[in-house]
Design a protein around this motif. Structure first.
Motif, PDB file in Angstrom:
ATOM      1  N   SER A  58      74.758  16.203   2.171  1.00  0.00           N
ATOM      2  CA  SER A  58      75.162  16.370   3.570  1.00  0.00           C
ATOM      3  C   SER A  58      74.604  17.636   4.196  1.00  0.00           C
ATOM      4  O   SER A  58      74.468  17.733   5.412  1.00  0.00           O
ATOM      5  CB  SER A  58      76.689  16.405   3.674  1.00  0.00           C
ATOM      6  N   TYR A 107      75.282   8.756  -3.650  1.00  0.00           N
ATOM      7  CA  TYR A 107      75.513  10.088  -3.092  1.00  0.00           C
ATOM      8  C   TYR A 107      74.374  10.452  -2.145  1.00  0.00           C
ATOM      9  O   TYR A 107      73.209  10.190  -2.426  1.00  0.00           O
ATOM     10  CB  TYR A 107      75.586  11.116  -4.225  1.00  0.00           C
ATOM     11  N   GLU A 108      74.725  11.059  -1.023  1.00  0.00           N
ATOM     12  CA  GLU A 108      73.723  11.542  -0.077  1.00  0.00           C
ATOM     13  C   GLU A 108      74.044  12.989   0.267  1.00  0.00           C
ATOM     14  O   GLU A 108      75.153  13.283   0.721  1.00  0.00           O
ATOM     15  CB  GLU A 108      73.718  10.698   1.206  1.00  0.00           C
ATOM     16  N   GLY A 168      72.999  15.448   6.465  1.00  0.00           N
ATOM     17  CA  GLY A 168      73.943  14.388   6.739  1.00  0.00           C
ATOM     18  C   GLY A 168      74.507  14.488   8.145  1.00  0.00           C
ATOM     19  O   GLY A 168      74.229  15.440   8.892  1.00  0.00           O
ATOM     20  N   PRO A 207      66.713  16.527   5.069  1.00  0.00           N
ATOM     21  CA  PRO A 207      67.519  15.311   5.262  1.00  0.00           C
ATOM     22  C   PRO A 207      69.011  15.628   5.318  1.00  0.00           C
ATOM     23  O   PRO A 207      69.764  15.371   4.371  1.00  0.00           O
ATOM     24  CB  PRO A 207      67.166  14.476   4.022  1.00  0.00           C
ATOM     25  N   LYS A 225      78.731   3.353  -3.082  1.00  0.00           N
ATOM     26  CA  LYS A 225      77.578   3.848  -2.332  1.00  0.00           C
ATOM     27  C   LYS A 225      76.953   5.025  -3.074  1.00  0.00           C
ATOM     28  O   LYS A 225      77.650   5.756  -3.779  1.00  0.00           O
ATOM     29  CB  LYS A 225      77.986   4.299  -0.927  1.00  0.00           C
ATOM     30  N   GLY A 264      79.019  10.066  -4.608  1.00  0.00           N
ATOM     31  CA  GLY A 264      79.069   9.335  -3.357  1.00  0.00           C
ATOM     32  C   GLY A 264      80.368   8.565  -3.235  1.00  0.00           C
ATOM     33  O   GLY A 264      81.134   8.453  -4.186  1.00  0.00           O
ATOM     34  N   ARG A 280      69.796  15.845  -5.777  1.00  0.00           N
ATOM     35  CA  ARG A 280      70.001  14.871  -4.709  1.00  0.00           C
ATOM     36  C   ARG A 280      70.882  13.696  -5.130  1.00  0.00           C
ATOM     37  O   ARG A 280      71.098  12.780  -4.346  1.00  0.00           O
ATOM     38  CB  ARG A 280      68.650  14.343  -4.214  1.00  0.00           C
ATOM     39  N   THR A 281      71.404  13.711  -6.369  1.00  0.00           N
ATOM     40  CA  THR A 281      72.188  12.570  -6.840  1.00  0.00           C
ATOM     41  C   THR A 281      73.672  12.878  -7.012  1.00  0.00           C
ATOM     42  O   THR A 281      74.468  11.977  -7.258  1.00  0.00           O
ATOM     43  CB  THR A 281      71.623  12.047  -8.175  1.00  0.00           C
TER      44      THR A 281
END
Length: 216
Positions: free
Chosen positions: A122, A119-120, A157, A155, A117, A113, A32-33
């Protein structure tokens, strides 16, 4: 305490997005990073990386690593030879693609990311198998499969919600398309401008809710 995980490249299922095949390494390990995927050529000359430029808002730089074989990168029209052991760093905004000189060439694509910001994830790698359905006009099936994907309540994006709304709009599912487009814009306000000129939403243009979403 988190547990470690180990997997061989050939143990990670290949995904076909209609243009290239890739292995969703990030998804396989639940990372997740940062983002990471692997592409392996089946034949000499296979495209390894779809041409793109990461020019969208909140795009990030990418690092490519040729772990085996021999690749050729095209970066803003310039050709770069990349045998095994080569690192290729490409900032956002530069058009890039890559081809395998030899069958079996494997390239890792690593991304973080946008600058400043975190990383998220997607979720694009899970949505990728649906793109051929859009190209072939199978909007109903695409909408069904996209909705099933979202039902997992992961979750995702903004792009996954946006692309789902595109399928639904083309399939005539107005209420669902509005709801998912609204969610996409909530997650990434820049999607509103994209939606204004997107022909996938032609059927929604006269809907007051569409105007509310794209015009704020």
């Amino acid at each position: 305490m988190a547990e470690y995980a180990v997997a061989r490249l050939d143990e990670i299922e290949e995904i076909d997005d209609g243009r290239i095949r890739f292995r969703a390494v990030r998804h396989r390990f639940g990372i997740r990073t940062f983002g990471i995927n692997a592409m392996t050529a089946r034949a000499d000359g296979d495209r390894l990386i779809n041409e793109h430029d990461e020019a969208e808002p909140d795009s990030s730089e990418e690092l490519y690593v040729v772990v085996s074989g021999h690749a050729r990168f095209e970066l803003d029209g310039e050709s770069q030879d990349a045998p095994a052991g080569t690192f290729v760093h490409v900032p956002a905004g530069i058009k890039r693609t890559a081809f395998a000189r030899d069958a079996g060439t494997t390239v890792l694509a690593i991304s973080g990311g946008p600058e400043g910001k975190p990383y998220e994830p997607s979720g694009w790698e899970l949505f990728a198998p649906l793109f051929p359905l859009f190209e072939s006009g199978e909007y109903e099936e695409g909408a069904d499969r996209a909705q099933a994907l979202l039902a997992d309540d992961r979750p995702y994006g903004a792009a996954v919600y946006y692309n789902t709304a595109c399928f639904e709009s083309r399939a005539g599912r107005t209420d669902a398309a509005i709801a998912h487009l609204r969610r996409a814009v909530e997650l990434a306000p820049s999607m509103a401008e994209l939606a204004r000129g997107d022909e996938d939403f032609a059927a929604l243009r006269e809907n007051p809710a569409f105007g509310e979403i794209v015009d704020g």
